[in-house]
Write a protein that holds these residues in place. Structure first.
Motif, PDB file in Angstrom:
ATOM      1  N   VAL A  49       0.890  -1.353  -0.101  1.00 36.59           N
ATOM      2  CA  VAL A  49      -0.023  -0.178  -0.027  1.00 36.59           C
ATOM      3  C   VAL A  49       0.882   1.014  -0.101  1.00 36.59           C
ATOM      4  N   ASP A  50       1.815   1.225   0.749  1.00 34.45           N
ATOM      5  CA  ASP A  50       2.788   2.581   0.699  1.00 34.45           C
ATOM      6  C   ASP A  50       3.490   2.452  -0.697  1.00 34.45           C
ATOM      7  N   THR A  51       3.918   1.551  -1.044  1.00 36.56           N
ATOM      8  CA  THR A  51       4.548   1.710  -2.378  1.00 36.56           C
ATOM      9  C   THR A  51       3.874   2.124  -3.378  1.00 36.56           C
ATOM     10  N   GLN A  52       2.396   1.686  -3.538  1.00 38.31           N
ATOM     11  CA  GLN A  52       1.520   1.973  -4.546  1.00 38.31           C
ATOM     12  C   GLN A  52       1.020   3.731  -4.399  1.00 38.31           C
ATOM     13  N   MET A  53       0.636   3.857  -2.892  1.00 39.97           N
ATOM     14  CA  MET A  53      -0.357   4.929  -2.823  1.00 39.97           C
ATOM     15  C   MET A  53       0.425   6.222  -1.993  1.00 39.97           C
ATOM     16  N   PRO A  70      -4.188  15.483 -17.883  1.00 39.90           N
ATOM     17  CA  PRO A  70      -5.492  15.410 -17.909  1.00 39.90           C
ATOM     18  C   PRO A  70      -6.000  14.561 -19.450  1.00 39.90           C
ATOM     19  N   GLY A  71      -6.796  13.609 -19.159  1.00 46.02           N
ATOM     20  CA  GLY A  71      -7.227  12.780 -20.423  1.00 46.02           C
ATOM     21  C   GLY A  71      -6.265  11.574 -20.769  1.00 46.02           C
ATOM     22  N   ARG A  72      -5.152  11.285 -19.938  1.00 53.31           N
ATOM     23  CA  ARG A  72      -4.424  10.130 -20.324  1.00 53.31           C
ATOM     24  C   ARG A  72      -4.689   9.366 -19.592  1.00 53.31           C
ATOM     25  N   TRP A  73      -5.024   8.027 -19.868  1.00 49.63           N
ATOM     26  CA  TRP A  73      -5.128   6.701 -19.158  1.00 49.63           C
ATOM     27  C   TRP A  73      -4.021   6.193 -18.602  1.00 49.63           C
ATOM     28  N   VAL A  74      -3.883   5.764 -17.520  1.00 49.79           N
ATOM     29  CA  VAL A  74      -2.878   5.547 -16.711  1.00 49.79           C
ATOM     30  C   VAL A  74      -2.975   4.103 -16.118  1.00 49.79           C
ATOM     31  N   ALA A  75      -2.315   3.033 -16.467  1.00 48.18           N
ATOM     32  CA  ALA A  75      -2.331   1.605 -15.969  1.00 48.18           C
ATOM     33  C   ALA A  75      -1.961   1.603 -14.504  1.00 48.18           C
ATOM     34  N   LEU A  76      -2.794   1.081 -13.706  1.00 47.21           N
ATOM     35  CA  LEU A  76      -2.712   0.901 -12.355  1.00 47.21           C
ATOM     36  C   LEU A  76      -2.962  -0.458 -11.482  1.00 47.21           C
ATOM     37  N   PRO A  77      -2.219  -0.843 -10.695  1.00 49.95           N
ATOM     38  CA  PRO A  77      -2.417  -2.285  -9.973  1.00 49.95           C
ATOM     39  C   PRO A  77      -3.814  -2.123  -9.409  1.00 49.95           C
ATOM     40  N   GLU A  78      -4.097  -3.511  -9.125  1.00 53.17           N
ATOM     41  CA  GLU A  78      -5.534  -3.550  -8.448  1.00 53.17           C
ATOM     42  C   GLU A  78      -5.812  -3.023  -7.073  1.00 53.17           C
ATOM     43  N   ALA A  79      -4.671  -3.114  -6.175  1.00 53.58           N
ATOM     44  CA  ALA A  79      -5.004  -2.346  -5.087  1.00 53.58           C
ATOM     45  C   ALA A  79      -5.172  -1.037  -5.128  1.00 53.58           C
ATOM     46  N   MET A  80      -4.408  -0.247  -5.776  1.00 54.47           N
ATOM     47  CA  MET A  80      -4.896   1.110  -5.878  1.00 54.47           C
ATOM     48  C   MET A  80      -6.239   1.377  -6.785  1.00 54.47           C
ATOM     49  N   LEU A  81      -6.730   0.762  -7.672  1.00 49.32           N
ATOM     50  CA  LEU A  81      -7.886   0.806  -8.081  1.00 49.32           C
ATOM     51  C   LEU A  81      -8.944   0.489  -7.272  1.00 49.32           C
ATOM     52  N   ASP A 140     -11.271   2.948 -14.184  1.00 49.33           N
ATOM     53  CA  ASP A 140     -11.929   1.839 -14.851  1.00 49.33           C
ATOM     54  C   ASP A 140     -11.445   0.504 -14.451  1.00 49.33           C
ATOM     55  N   ARG A 141     -12.075  -0.118 -13.716  1.00 48.88           N
ATOM     56  CA  ARG A 141     -11.691  -1.446 -13.120  1.00 48.88           C
ATOM     57  C   ARG A 141     -11.569  -2.514 -14.030  1.00 48.88           C
ATOM     58  N   GLU A 142     -12.428  -2.477 -15.184  1.00 52.05           N
ATOM     59  CA  GLU A 142     -11.993  -3.620 -16.201  1.00 52.05           C
ATOM     60  C   GLU A 142     -10.702  -3.603 -16.911  1.00 52.05           C
ATOM     61  N   GLN A 143     -10.467  -2.265 -17.249  1.00 52.16           N
ATOM     62  CA  GLN A 143      -9.238  -2.173 -18.107  1.00 52.16           C
ATOM     63  C   GLN A 143      -8.026  -1.954 -17.244  1.00 52.16           C
ATOM     64  N   CYS A 144      -8.288  -1.772 -15.687  1.00 50.31           N
ATOM     65  CA  CYS A 144      -7.240  -1.609 -14.770  1.00 50.31           C
ATOM     66  C   CYS A 144      -6.401  -0.027 -15.170  1.00 50.31           C
ATOM     67  N   ARG A 145      -7.168   0.897 -15.167  1.00 54.29           N
ATOM     68  CA  ARG A 145      -6.510   2.160 -15.575  1.00 54.29           C
ATOM     69  C   ARG A 145      -7.582   3.312 -14.795  1.00 54.29           C
ATOM     70  N   ALA A 146      -6.777   4.324 -14.745  1.00 54.94           N
ATOM     71  CA  ALA A 146      -7.749   5.624 -14.459  1.00 54.94           C
ATOM     72  C   ALA A 146      -7.137   6.674 -15.091  1.00 54.94           C
ATOM     73  N   ARG A 147      -7.874   7.857 -15.248  1.00 52.82           N
ATOM     74  CA  ARG A 147      -7.421   9.102 -15.864  1.00 52.82           C
ATOM     75  C   ARG A 147      -8.289  10.308 -15.220  1.00 52.82           C
TER      76      ARG A 147
END
Length: 324
Positions: A49-53, A70-81, A140-147
Protein backbone atom coordinates in the motif's frame (compact mmCIF):
# COMPACT_ATOMS: atom_id res chain seq x y z
CA UNK A 1 -10.40 -22.66 3.29
CA UNK A 2 -7.71 -21.73 5.85
CA UNK A 3 -7.99 -23.46 9.21
CA UNK A 4 -8.87 -21.20 12.16
CA UNK A 5 -7.05 -22.00 15.37
CA UNK A 6 -9.36 -22.24 18.36
CA UNK A 7 -7.28 -24.10 20.93
CA UNK A 8 -6.03 -22.23 24.03
CA UNK A 9 -2.93 -20.22 23.25
CA UNK A 10 -0.92 -17.25 24.37
CA UNK A 11 -1.14 -13.79 22.86
CA UNK A 12 1.64 -12.71 20.53
CA UNK A 13 2.55 -9.29 19.17
CA UNK A 14 4.23 -8.12 15.97
CA UNK A 15 4.96 -4.64 14.65
CA UNK A 16 7.06 -2.76 12.13
CA UNK A 17 7.63 0.66 10.58
CA UNK A 18 5.68 1.91 7.58
CA UNK A 19 4.26 5.22 6.25
CA UNK A 20 6.03 7.26 8.91
CA UNK A 21 4.29 5.31 11.68
CA UNK A 22 4.01 1.63 12.69
CA UNK A 23 1.76 -1.30 11.90
CA UNK A 24 0.95 -3.68 14.75
CA UNK A 25 -0.79 -6.99 15.34
CA UNK A 26 -1.97 -8.73 18.50
CA UNK A 27 -3.13 -12.28 17.96
CA UNK A 28 -3.64 -15.67 19.58
CA UNK A 29 -2.22 -18.79 17.94
CA UNK A 30 -0.71 -22.15 18.99
CA UNK A 31 2.90 -22.39 20.21
CA UNK A 32 4.11 -24.06 16.97
CA UNK A 33 2.73 -21.25 14.84
CA UNK A 34 5.09 -19.68 12.24
CA UNK A 35 5.29 -16.14 13.58
CA UNK A 36 8.17 -15.16 11.29
CA UNK A 37 6.16 -15.98 8.16
CA UNK A 38 3.19 -14.02 9.46
CA UNK A 39 5.37 -11.02 10.25
CA UNK A 40 6.87 -11.07 6.77
CA UNK A 41 3.47 -11.27 5.08
CA UNK A 42 2.01 -8.46 7.22
CA UNK A 43 4.96 -6.21 6.41
CA UNK A 44 4.59 -7.03 2.73
CA UNK A 45 0.86 -6.23 2.80
CA UNK A 46 1.26 -2.76 4.30
CA UNK A 47 4.42 -2.12 2.28
CA UNK A 48 2.50 -2.72 -0.94
CA UNK A 49 0.00 0.00 0.00
CA UNK A 50 2.83 2.39 0.84
CA UNK A 51 4.64 1.63 -2.42
CA UNK A 52 1.54 2.19 -4.53
CA UNK A 53 -0.26 5.02 -2.72
CA UNK A 54 2.30 7.16 -0.88
CA UNK A 55 2.40 10.87 -1.80
CA UNK A 56 5.90 10.92 -0.28
CA UNK A 57 7.44 8.43 -2.72
CA UNK A 58 8.15 9.96 -6.16
CA UNK A 59 7.97 6.55 -7.85
CA UNK A 60 4.65 5.44 -6.29
CA UNK A 61 1.71 4.63 -8.55
CA UNK A 62 -0.16 7.53 -7.00
CA UNK A 63 2.56 9.99 -8.02
CA UNK A 64 2.71 8.44 -11.48
CA UNK A 65 -1.01 9.15 -11.86
CA UNK A 66 -0.53 12.66 -10.46
CA UNK A 67 2.12 13.41 -13.08
CA UNK A 68 -0.09 12.26 -15.95
CA UNK A 69 -1.83 14.95 -17.94
CA UNK A 70 -5.63 15.29 -18.11
CA UNK A 71 -7.27 12.82 -20.47
CA UNK A 72 -4.43 10.30 -20.35
CA UNK A 73 -5.30 6.79 -19.16
CA UNK A 74 -2.78 5.40 -16.66
CA UNK A 75 -2.44 1.65 -16.00
CA UNK A 76 -2.69 0.94 -12.27
CA UNK A 77 -2.41 -2.11 -9.99
CA UNK A 78 -5.50 -3.75 -8.54
CA UNK A 79 -5.01 -2.53 -4.96
CA UNK A 80 -4.78 1.10 -6.01
CA UNK A 81 -7.85 0.75 -8.19
CA UNK A 82 -9.72 -0.73 -5.21
CA UNK A 83 -8.91 2.34 -3.14
CA UNK A 84 -9.64 4.84 -5.91
CA UNK A 85 -12.99 3.22 -6.63
CA UNK A 86 -14.06 3.31 -2.99
CA UNK A 87 -12.80 6.87 -2.65
CA UNK A 88 -14.99 7.82 -5.61
CA UNK A 89 -18.04 6.10 -4.11
CA UNK A 90 -17.68 7.74 -0.69
CA UNK A 91 -16.86 11.06 -2.34
CA UNK A 92 -20.16 10.94 -4.22
CA UNK A 93 -22.18 9.69 -1.23
CA UNK A 94 -20.75 12.42 1.00
CA UNK A 95 -21.32 15.20 -1.54
CA UNK A 96 -17.60 15.83 -1.78
CA UNK A 97 -16.89 15.91 1.96
CA UNK A 98 -14.48 13.09 1.20
CA UNK A 99 -12.34 14.19 -1.73
CA UNK A 100 -9.23 12.39 -2.99
CA UNK A 101 -8.24 15.42 -5.10
CA UNK A 102 -7.03 17.61 -2.22
CA UNK A 103 -3.34 16.89 -2.81
CA UNK A 104 -2.66 20.31 -4.28
CA UNK A 105 -4.24 21.99 -1.26
CA UNK A 106 -2.33 19.74 1.15
CA UNK A 107 0.96 20.72 -0.47
CA UNK A 108 0.11 24.42 -0.72
CA UNK A 109 -0.76 24.64 2.96
CA UNK A 110 2.52 22.96 3.98
CA UNK A 111 1.19 19.55 5.05
CA UNK A 112 2.56 17.49 2.16
CA UNK A 113 5.90 16.35 0.81
CA UNK A 114 6.53 19.54 -1.18
CA UNK A 115 6.73 22.13 1.63
CA UNK A 116 6.32 22.49 5.39
CA UNK A 117 4.90 26.03 5.50
CA UNK A 118 1.93 27.66 3.76
CA UNK A 119 2.63 29.30 0.41
CA UNK A 120 0.01 32.03 -0.30
CA UNK A 121 0.56 31.96 -4.07
CA UNK A 122 0.35 28.17 -4.19
CA UNK A 123 -2.79 28.27 -2.02
CA UNK A 124 -4.50 30.66 -4.44
CA UNK A 125 -3.54 28.50 -7.43
CA UNK A 126 -4.64 25.26 -5.74
CA UNK A 127 -7.97 26.80 -4.71
CA UNK A 128 -8.63 28.13 -8.21
CA UNK A 129 -7.71 24.84 -9.88
CA UNK A 130 -9.46 22.46 -7.49
CA UNK A 131 -11.89 19.94 -8.98
CA UNK A 132 -13.52 17.21 -6.85
CA UNK A 133 -12.22 13.75 -7.65
CA UNK A 134 -15.62 12.03 -7.70
CA UNK A 135 -16.65 14.31 -10.59
CA UNK A 136 -13.38 14.64 -12.50
CA UNK A 137 -11.63 11.29 -12.13
CA UNK A 138 -12.52 8.15 -14.11
CA UNK A 139 -11.70 4.71 -12.70
CA UNK A 140 -11.91 1.81 -15.16
CA UNK A 141 -11.74 -1.41 -13.15
CA UNK A 142 -12.15 -3.69 -16.19
CA UNK A 143 -9.17 -2.21 -18.02
CA UNK A 144 -7.16 -1.60 -14.80
CA UNK A 145 -6.66 2.09 -15.44
CA UNK A 146 -7.68 5.60 -14.39
CA UNK A 147 -7.59 9.08 -15.89
CA UNK A 148 -8.05 12.65 -14.71
CA UNK A 149 -10.35 14.84 -16.77
CA UNK A 150 -8.88 18.01 -15.26
CA UNK A 151 -5.56 18.92 -13.65
CA UNK A 152 -5.53 17.54 -10.10
CA UNK A 153 -3.20 16.15 -7.45
CA UNK A 154 -4.61 13.11 -5.69
CA UNK A 155 -3.97 12.33 -2.04
CA UNK A 156 -5.19 9.04 -0.53
CA UNK A 157 -4.05 9.63 3.05
CA UNK A 158 -7.68 9.71 4.23
CA UNK A 159 -8.36 6.15 3.08
CA UNK A 160 -5.15 4.22 2.31
CA UNK A 161 -4.26 3.34 5.91
CA UNK A 162 -7.69 1.83 6.45
CA UNK A 163 -7.24 -0.23 3.31
CA UNK A 164 -3.83 -1.40 4.55
CA UNK A 165 -5.44 -2.59 7.78
CA UNK A 166 -7.99 -4.59 5.78
CA UNK A 167 -5.12 -6.23 3.88
CA UNK A 168 -3.55 -7.13 7.22
CA UNK A 169 -6.81 -8.77 8.25
CA UNK A 170 -6.77 -10.85 5.05
CA UNK A 171 -3.21 -11.95 5.84
CA UNK A 172 -4.38 -13.08 9.27
CA UNK A 173 -7.16 -15.13 7.69
CA UNK A 174 -4.74 -16.65 5.17
CA UNK A 175 -2.55 -17.79 8.07
CA UNK A 176 -5.53 -19.30 9.86
CA UNK A 177 -5.59 -16.74 12.66
CA UNK A 178 -9.15 -16.07 13.75
CA UNK A 179 -8.45 -14.05 16.91
CA UNK A 180 -6.51 -10.87 16.18
CA UNK A 181 -6.40 -7.10 16.39
CA UNK A 182 -4.47 -5.38 13.60
CA UNK A 183 -3.72 -1.68 13.38
CA UNK A 184 -1.91 1.05 11.52
CA UNK A 185 -1.62 4.36 13.34
CA UNK A 186 -5.19 5.15 14.50
CA UNK A 187 -7.01 2.64 12.28
CA UNK A 188 -7.80 -0.79 13.75
CA UNK A 189 -9.66 -3.95 12.80
CA UNK A 190 -10.67 -6.83 15.04
CA UNK A 191 -10.58 -10.27 13.45
CA UNK A 192 -13.12 -12.12 15.55
CA UNK A 193 -12.99 -11.70 19.32
CA UNK A 194 -10.35 -12.79 21.79
CA UNK A 195 -9.97 -16.54 22.13
CA UNK A 196 -11.97 -16.54 25.40
CA UNK A 197 -14.87 -14.81 23.66
CA UNK A 198 -14.26 -11.35 25.09
CA UNK A 199 -14.07 -8.46 22.60
CA UNK A 200 -10.83 -6.64 21.96
CA UNK A 201 -10.59 -3.47 24.07
CA UNK A 202 -9.36 -0.41 22.15
CA UNK A 203 -8.59 2.98 23.68
CA UNK A 204 -10.29 6.00 22.13
CA UNK A 205 -7.81 8.86 22.17
CA UNK A 206 -8.81 12.18 23.67
CA UNK A 207 -8.35 15.05 21.17
CA UNK A 208 -5.81 16.99 23.21
CA UNK A 209 -2.91 18.88 21.71
CA UNK A 210 0.62 17.82 22.64
CA UNK A 211 -0.26 14.81 24.78
CA UNK A 212 -1.76 11.35 24.51
CA UNK A 213 -4.72 10.68 26.77
CA UNK A 214 -7.55 8.14 26.80
CA UNK A 215 -11.07 9.45 26.30
CA UNK A 216 -12.77 6.06 26.58
CA UNK A 217 -12.66 2.40 25.60
CA UNK A 218 -14.31 0.73 22.60
CA UNK A 219 -14.90 -3.03 22.42
CA UNK A 220 -14.45 -4.66 19.02
CA UNK A 221 -15.28 -8.08 17.59
CA UNK A 222 -15.32 -8.53 13.79
CA UNK A 223 -15.39 -4.76 13.50
CA UNK A 224 -13.16 -1.87 12.42
CA UNK A 225 -12.68 1.57 13.93
CA UNK A 226 -11.02 4.75 12.69
CA UNK A 227 -10.77 8.26 14.09
CA UNK A 228 -10.10 11.57 12.33
CA UNK A 229 -9.38 14.71 14.31
CA UNK A 230 -7.95 18.22 14.35
CA UNK A 231 -5.34 17.66 17.07
CA UNK A 232 -2.49 15.61 15.55
CA UNK A 233 -1.18 17.85 12.76
CA UNK A 234 -1.97 21.53 12.51
CA UNK A 235 -0.44 24.92 11.84
CA UNK A 236 -1.00 28.33 13.38
CA UNK A 237 -1.96 31.09 10.94
CA UNK A 238 -2.91 34.56 12.15
CA UNK A 239 -3.66 33.27 15.62
CA UNK A 240 -5.91 30.53 14.26
CA UNK A 241 -5.18 26.82 14.49
CA UNK A 242 -5.73 25.04 11.17
CA UNK A 243 -5.91 21.24 10.99
CA UNK A 244 -4.18 19.26 8.23
CA UNK A 245 -7.44 17.76 6.93
CA UNK A 246 -8.58 19.59 3.80
CA UNK A 247 -12.11 20.55 2.86
CA UNK A 248 -12.10 20.38 -0.92
CA UNK A 249 -15.49 22.11 -1.14
CA UNK A 250 -14.11 25.31 0.37
CA UNK A 251 -10.57 24.70 -0.91
CA UNK A 252 -8.85 25.00 2.45
CA UNK A 253 -8.24 23.37 5.83
CA UNK A 254 -11.16 22.22 7.93
CA UNK A 255 -12.47 25.06 10.10
CA UNK A 256 -15.21 23.83 12.39
CA UNK A 257 -15.70 22.89 16.06
CA UNK A 258 -15.48 19.12 15.45
CA UNK A 259 -12.47 17.91 17.44
CA UNK A 260 -12.70 14.30 16.28
CA UNK A 261 -15.00 11.74 14.68
CA UNK A 262 -14.79 8.01 15.34
CA UNK A 263 -16.54 5.56 13.00
CA UNK A 264 -17.23 1.84 13.33
CA UNK A 265 -17.59 -0.27 10.18
CA UNK A 266 -17.16 -3.80 8.91
CA UNK A 267 -14.15 -2.70 6.87
CA UNK A 268 -11.41 -0.33 7.95
CA UNK A 269 -11.25 1.34 4.54
CA UNK A 270 -14.83 2.55 5.05
CA UNK A 271 -14.27 3.54 8.68
CA UNK A 272 -11.20 5.55 7.66
CA UNK A 273 -12.82 7.40 4.76
CA UNK A 274 -16.10 8.11 6.55
CA UNK A 275 -14.30 9.46 9.63
CA UNK A 276 -12.53 11.92 7.32
CA UNK A 277 -15.75 12.83 5.50
CA UNK A 278 -17.68 13.47 8.72
CA UNK A 279 -14.89 15.62 10.17
CA UNK A 280 -14.95 17.74 7.00
CA UNK A 281 -18.75 17.87 6.93
CA UNK A 282 -18.80 19.62 10.30
CA UNK A 283 -21.10 19.84 13.33
CA UNK A 284 -24.40 20.15 11.48
CA UNK A 285 -23.96 18.39 8.16
CA UNK A 286 -21.77 15.64 9.68
CA UNK A 287 -24.36 14.09 12.02
CA UNK A 288 -27.05 14.46 9.35
CA UNK A 289 -24.84 12.66 6.83
CA UNK A 290 -23.97 9.91 9.33
CA UNK A 291 -27.65 9.42 10.13
CA UNK A 292 -28.58 9.30 6.44
CA UNK A 293 -25.88 6.69 5.73
CA UNK A 294 -26.71 4.63 8.84
CA UNK A 295 -23.19 5.04 10.25
CA UNK A 296 -22.03 4.28 13.77
CA UNK A 297 -20.27 7.54 14.60
CA UNK A 298 -19.09 9.38 17.69
CA UNK A 299 -18.52 13.14 17.36
CA UNK A 300 -16.53 15.16 19.88
CA UNK A 301 -17.26 18.88 19.58
CA UNK A 302 -15.25 21.74 21.07
CA UNK A 303 -17.66 24.06 22.85
CA UNK A 304 -16.67 26.83 25.26
CA UNK A 305 -13.45 25.15 26.30
CA UNK A 306 -14.89 21.66 26.82
CA UNK A 307 -15.59 18.54 24.78
CA UNK A 308 -19.17 17.56 24.06
CA UNK A 309 -20.16 14.11 22.75
CA UNK A 310 -22.79 13.19 20.20
CA UNK A 311 -23.22 9.57 19.13
CA UNK A 312 -25.19 7.73 16.45
CA UNK A 313 -25.86 4.03 15.89
CA UNK A 314 -23.83 1.92 18.31
CA UNK A 315 -22.53 5.16 19.82
CA UNK A 316 -26.04 6.46 20.55
CA UNK A 317 -25.40 6.04 24.29
CA UNK A 318 -23.43 9.31 24.05
CA UNK A 319 -26.32 11.69 24.46
CA UNK A 320 -26.30 14.94 22.58
CA UNK A 321 -25.01 17.75 24.77
CA UNK A 322 -23.31 15.41 27.27
CA UNK A 323 -20.00 16.64 28.65
CA UNK A 324 -17.02 14.59 27.52
Amino acid sequence: MPRTYSDPSTESRLSGPVMGTRWAARYQAPPAFDHAALSSDLARAVGLVDTQMSPWKPDSDLMRLNRAGPGRWVALPEAMLDVLARAQEIGALSGGAFDAAVGGLVNAWGFGAMADTPDPDAIRRAAADHRPAHLWLDVDREQCRARKRAPMTLDLCGIAKGYAVDRMARVMADHGVGHALVSLDGELRACGARIDGRPWAVALESPQEGRRAVHGVIELADLSVATSGDYRRWIGVGGERLAHTMDGRRAGPVRNPVASVTVLSGTCVDADAWATALLVAGPDEGPALARRMGLDALFLFRREGRLVEFGLGRFAFAAEGADA
